[in-house]
Design an enzyme around this catalytic site. Structure first.
Site, PDB file in Angstrom:
ATOM      1  N   GLY A  13      -1.201  -1.869 -12.101  1.00 19.60           N
ATOM      2  CA  GLY A  13      -1.999  -0.654 -11.925  1.00 19.60           C
ATOM      3  C   GLY A  13      -3.490  -0.821 -12.130  1.00 19.60           C
ATOM      4  N   ASN A  15      -5.626  -1.034  -9.735  1.00 10.28           N
ATOM      5  CA  ASN A  15      -6.233  -0.077  -8.794  1.00 10.28           C
ATOM      6  C   ASN A  15      -6.127   1.344  -9.330  1.00 10.28           C
ATOM      7  OD1 ASN A  15      -7.305  -1.236  -6.169  1.00 10.28           O
ATOM      8  ND2 ASN A  15      -5.375  -2.363  -6.408  1.00 10.28           N
ATOM      9  N   ASN A 108      -3.131   3.765   1.390  1.00  6.06           N
ATOM     10  CA  ASN A 108      -2.594   2.549   0.768  1.00  6.06           C
ATOM     11  C   ASN A 108      -3.714   1.526   0.690  1.00  6.06           C
ATOM     12  OD1 ASN A 108      -0.615   0.680  -0.229  1.00  6.06           O
ATOM     13  ND2 ASN A 108      -0.593  -0.289   1.791  1.00  6.06           N
ATOM     14  N   HIS A 110      -4.237  -2.648   0.698  1.00  5.00           N
ATOM     15  CA  HIS A 110      -3.518  -3.883   1.014  1.00  5.00           C
ATOM     16  C   HIS A 110      -4.465  -5.070   0.808  1.00  5.00           C
ATOM     17  CE1 HIS A 110      -0.707  -6.561   2.902  1.00  5.00           C
ATOM     18  NE2 HIS A 110      -1.696  -7.034   3.650  1.00  5.00           N
ATOM     19  N   ASP A 142       1.084   4.935   7.998  1.00  4.16           N
ATOM     20  CA  ASP A 142       1.935   5.436   9.079  1.00  4.16           C
ATOM     21  C   ASP A 142       3.323   4.826   8.922  1.00  4.16           C
ATOM     22  OD1 ASP A 142       1.792   2.872  10.039  1.00  4.16           O
ATOM     23  OD2 ASP A 142       0.562   3.340  11.792  1.00  4.16           O
ATOM     24  N   GLU A 176     -11.215  -4.481  -4.031  1.00  4.98           N
ATOM     25  CA  GLU A 176     -10.215  -3.387  -4.068  1.00  4.98           C
ATOM     26  C   GLU A 176     -10.686  -2.247  -4.965  1.00  4.98           C
ATOM     27  OE1 GLU A 176      -6.013  -4.200  -4.267  1.00  4.98           O
ATOM     28  OE2 GLU A 176      -6.316  -6.278  -3.680  1.00  4.98           O
TER      29      GLU A 176
HETATM   30  C1  GRF Z   1      -2.989  -4.978  -5.041  1.00  8.70           C
HETATM   31  O1  GRF Z   1      -3.318  -6.271  -4.623  1.00  8.70           O
HETATM   32  C2  GRF Z   1      -2.865  -4.074  -3.864  1.00  8.70           C
HETATM   33  O2  GRF Z   1      -3.729  -4.417  -2.816  1.00  8.70           O
HETATM   34  C3  GRF Z   1      -1.432  -4.275  -3.450  1.00  8.70           C
HETATM   35  O3  GRF Z   1      -0.728  -4.423  -4.645  1.00  8.70           O
HETATM   36  C4  GRF Z   1      -1.598  -4.901  -5.651  1.00  8.70           C
HETATM   37  C5  GRF Z   1      -1.527  -3.935  -6.791  1.00  8.70           C
HETATM   38  O4  GRF Z   1      -2.273  -4.373  -7.886  1.00  8.70           O
HETATM   39  N1  GRF Z   1      -0.962  -3.189  -2.626  1.00  8.70           N
HETATM   40  P1  GRF Z   1      -2.524  -3.402  -9.108  1.00  8.70           P
HETATM   41  O5  GRF Z   1      -1.151  -2.963  -9.610  1.00  8.70           O
HETATM   42  O6  GRF Z   1      -3.347  -2.255  -8.618  1.00  8.70           O
HETATM   43  O7  GRF Z   1      -3.232  -4.239 -10.113  1.00  8.70           O
END
Ligand code: GRF
Length: 217
Positions: A13, A15, A108, A110, A142, A176
């Site tokens: 988590g 992000n 999302n 990625h 999507d 990110e």
């Molecule tokens: C990130 O690399 C994101 O791009 C992908 O999953 C990972 C999640 O990382 N979808 P975190 O749990 O946010 O550290």
């Protein structure tokens, strides 16, 4: 009035943490109304608790039929009145009931410069291909896997010494954590539009928007 959003996580988590930090700024137009996980041990749940954000866990084993799992997610999201959904390392595919409940309102992130390297292990795929620039993409979800229209992207260099972990870490902290809060801000401000008059659906961001970042080191 801030826009209620949900963040769905399966793991660490980081992000989510970037989104929590951004939405705690006084002028941020979104607030995280609930953090939802498919695993009770997801550390993202702990991050939410520390920030005083309600949490919910929806287990796949309680909903063996795919559609009923999605319906349970939708019910949990409705309970918290959310208007946007952010997937942040959520390791389940999103099915029709969820997509239909939040049309063009699921984001999302990625860890690759889409449309290259969708699916699992984006940084490892990039290394395997020998690309010299890697990165991350925020997109509207999507029905495909990492195929939805692009909202924002961030790029980082690939270094000769990189392995999957070092490259994934540079992508996470370098871009990110920058582009996801930015994309959520645009979403909550009502500035994201999906335009379908092109060969492919595209996202338009109304007003000034820096939709690309490059993190050099
Ligand atoms: C990130 O690399 C994101 O791009 C992908 O999953 C990972 C999640 O990382 N979808 P975190 O749990 O946010 O550290």
């Amino acid at each position: 009035m801030s826009v209620p959003v949900a963040v769905l996580v399966s793991g660490s988590g980081t992000n989510l943490q970037a989104l929590i930090d951004a939405t705690q700024e006084p002028d941020h137009p979104a607030r995280i109304a609930v953090v939802l996980a498919d695993r009770p041990k997801a550390f993202g749940l702990e991050r939410a608790r520390r920030a005083g954000i309600p949490t919910a866990v929806v287990l796949k084993r309680d909903h063996p039929v795919r559609a009923s799992y999605d319906e349970a997610l939708v019910a949990a999201l409705r309970e918290h009145g959310v208007e946007w959904v952010c997937l942040a390392g959520f390791m389940k595919l999103v099915g029709a009931p969820l997509l239909e409940a939040f049309p063009d309102r699921i984001l999302n992130i990625h860890p690759a410069l889409l449309p290259s390297f969708p699916g699992l292990h984006g940084p490892a795929q990039a290394l395997g291909y020998g690309v010299q620039i890697a990165g991350a993409t925020v997109h509207v979800v999507d029905a495909g896997t990492d195929t939805g229209p692009i909202v924002a992207q961030g790029a980082v260099p690939v270094l000769p010494s990189d392995d999957e972990d070092t490259l994934a870490g540079r992508i996470l902290s370098g871009v990110e954590h920058v582009i996801y809060p930015r994309a959520l801000r645009w979403a909550a401000e009502g500035r994201l539009r999906v335009v379908r008059d092109q060969p492919r659906a595209r996202v338009v961001v109304d007003g000034d928007a820096e939709r690309f970042v490059f993190a050099a080191g």
